[in-house]
Write an enzyme that holds these catalytic residues in place. Sequence first.
Site, PDB file in Angstrom:
ATOM      1  N   ASP A  60     -12.647  19.267  37.128  1.00 48.11           N
ATOM      2  CA  ASP A  60     -11.460  18.750  36.431  1.00 48.11           C
ATOM      3  C   ASP A  60     -10.228  18.972  37.300  1.00 48.11           C
ATOM      4  O   ASP A  60      -9.481  19.925  37.109  1.00 48.11           O
ATOM      5  CB  ASP A  60     -11.312  19.466  35.081  1.00 48.11           C
ATOM      6  N   LYS A  62      -8.053  16.389  37.746  1.00 50.25           N
ATOM      7  CA  LYS A  62      -7.092  15.368  37.290  1.00 50.25           C
ATOM      8  C   LYS A  62      -6.406  14.711  38.488  1.00 50.25           C
ATOM      9  O   LYS A  62      -5.180  14.680  38.605  1.00 50.25           O
ATOM     10  CB  LYS A  62      -6.074  15.958  36.320  1.00 50.25           C
ATOM     11  N   ALA A  64      -4.587  12.563  40.991  1.00 52.22           N
ATOM     12  CA  ALA A  64      -3.505  11.623  40.669  1.00 52.22           C
ATOM     13  C   ALA A  64      -2.643  11.361  41.897  1.00 52.22           C
ATOM     14  O   ALA A  64      -1.477  11.742  41.948  1.00 52.22           O
ATOM     15  CB  ALA A  64      -2.647  12.183  39.534  1.00 52.22           C
ATOM     16  N   VAL A 172     -11.334  20.877  21.138  1.00 48.32           N
ATOM     17  CA  VAL A 172     -12.062  21.456  20.006  1.00 48.32           C
ATOM     18  C   VAL A 172     -11.778  22.957  19.927  1.00 48.32           C
ATOM     19  O   VAL A 172     -11.747  23.635  20.946  1.00 48.32           O
ATOM     20  CB  VAL A 172     -13.590  21.209  20.170  1.00 48.32           C
ATOM     21  N   ALA A 179     -15.528  19.861  16.308  1.00 49.24           N
ATOM     22  CA  ALA A 179     -16.583  19.194  17.077  1.00 49.24           C
ATOM     23  C   ALA A 179     -17.221  18.054  16.284  1.00 49.24           C
ATOM     24  O   ALA A 179     -17.401  16.944  16.791  1.00 49.24           O
ATOM     25  CB  ALA A 179     -17.627  20.210  17.501  1.00 49.24           C
TER      26      ALA A 179
HETATM   27  O1  C5P Z   1      -9.637  26.114  25.801  1.00 48.12           O
HETATM   28  P1  C5P Z   1      -9.743  24.687  25.371  1.00 48.12           P
HETATM   29  O2  C5P Z   1     -10.989  24.423  24.549  1.00 48.12           O
HETATM   30  O3  C5P Z   1      -8.503  24.158  24.712  1.00 48.12           O
HETATM   31  O4  C5P Z   1      -9.957  23.892  26.770  1.00 48.12           O
HETATM   32  C1  C5P Z   1      -9.818  22.506  26.887  1.00 48.12           C
HETATM   33  C2  C5P Z   1     -10.055  22.130  28.317  1.00 48.12           C
HETATM   34  O5  C5P Z   1      -9.957  20.706  28.485  1.00 48.12           O
HETATM   35  C3  C5P Z   1      -9.063  22.704  29.315  1.00 48.12           C
HETATM   36  O6  C5P Z   1      -9.780  22.940  30.520  1.00 48.12           O
HETATM   37  C4  C5P Z   1      -8.040  21.610  29.518  1.00 48.12           C
HETATM   38  O7  C5P Z   1      -7.449  21.671  30.797  1.00 48.12           O
HETATM   39  C5  C5P Z   1      -8.922  20.382  29.412  1.00 48.12           C
HETATM   40  N1  C5P Z   1      -8.296  19.122  29.043  1.00 48.12           N
HETATM   41  C6  C5P Z   1      -7.582  18.943  27.877  1.00 48.12           C
HETATM   42  N2  C5P Z   1      -7.038  17.710  27.600  1.00 48.12           N
HETATM   43  C7  C5P Z   1      -7.233  16.672  28.439  1.00 48.12           C
HETATM   44  C8  C5P Z   1      -7.975  16.842  29.621  1.00 48.12           C
HETATM   45  C9  C5P Z   1      -8.502  18.088  29.878  1.00 48.12           C
HETATM   46  O8  C5P Z   1      -7.451  19.875  27.079  1.00 48.12           O
HETATM   47  N3  C5P Z   1      -6.797  15.468  28.141  1.00 48.12           N
END
Ligand code: C5P
Length: 220
Positions: A60, A62, A64, A172, A179
């Site tokens: 991840d 991202k 850009a 989630v 979920a």
């Molecule tokens: O701890 P939590 O369950 O909130 O983690 C969510 C994960 O998903 C983190 O790694 C966050 O960076 C990532 N994420 C997000 N929203 C997005 C893309 C990635 O929360 N649109």
Amino acid sequence: MERKTRMILALDVSDREEALKIAEDVSEFVDAIKVGYPLVLATGLEIIRELAEFAPIIADFKVADIPNTNRLICKQVFEAGADAVIVQGFTGRDSLDACIEVASEYRRDVFVVSEMSHPGGAEFLQPVGEAIARMASEAGAFGLVAPATRPERVKKIRKIIGDKLTIISPGVGAQGGRASDVIAAGADWVIVGRSIYKAELPKEAASEIAAEIEAELRGE
Ligand code: C5P
């Protein structure tokens, strides 16, 4: 990536031993592990190969940037052993095409962020989320990242892309999403981070969410 448990672990810890221990503990409940800046900046890119022993890895980052820089970044990510990379869609079609070209050379996958799950995600990105979803579909991406905190948006995006792309959905637990709601809205996988890696017993926490998803899929 196989659709078995329909859950992806977001492993945002910054300690190598802890990361490996949690990955081993919860591997039976997740279809992939998402690794991002917190862990890679703390431990180095080699962590991707170490974690790949337990599950496929989604990087991840991202991504850009301009097409050439995106290409260079994606090469490094796939050389490091990642099975997929997350890239931003707002940089435009040429930047996305560069990532997809590299991914197909390596036979790996690209997920495109259509909108983000935090409150600020509604400020700038949400209004263009649907256009990004369409672009990702036309460009031949493997999947989209859509917010579990807004299941109605997941539903809308699923309607736009049909079955052509997969949807992975973060938000989630710690960010408030459920979920089962997100799976019901059409996500292929939910992404869960803090609710698992910050739990006293990560394995139990992962098992509970996996059971919730299973019950939803059985229609209970
Ligand atoms: O701890 P939590 O369950 O909130 O983690 C969510 C994960 O998903 C983190 O790694 C966050 O960076 C990532 N994420 C997000 N929203 C997005 C893309 C990635 O929360 N649109």
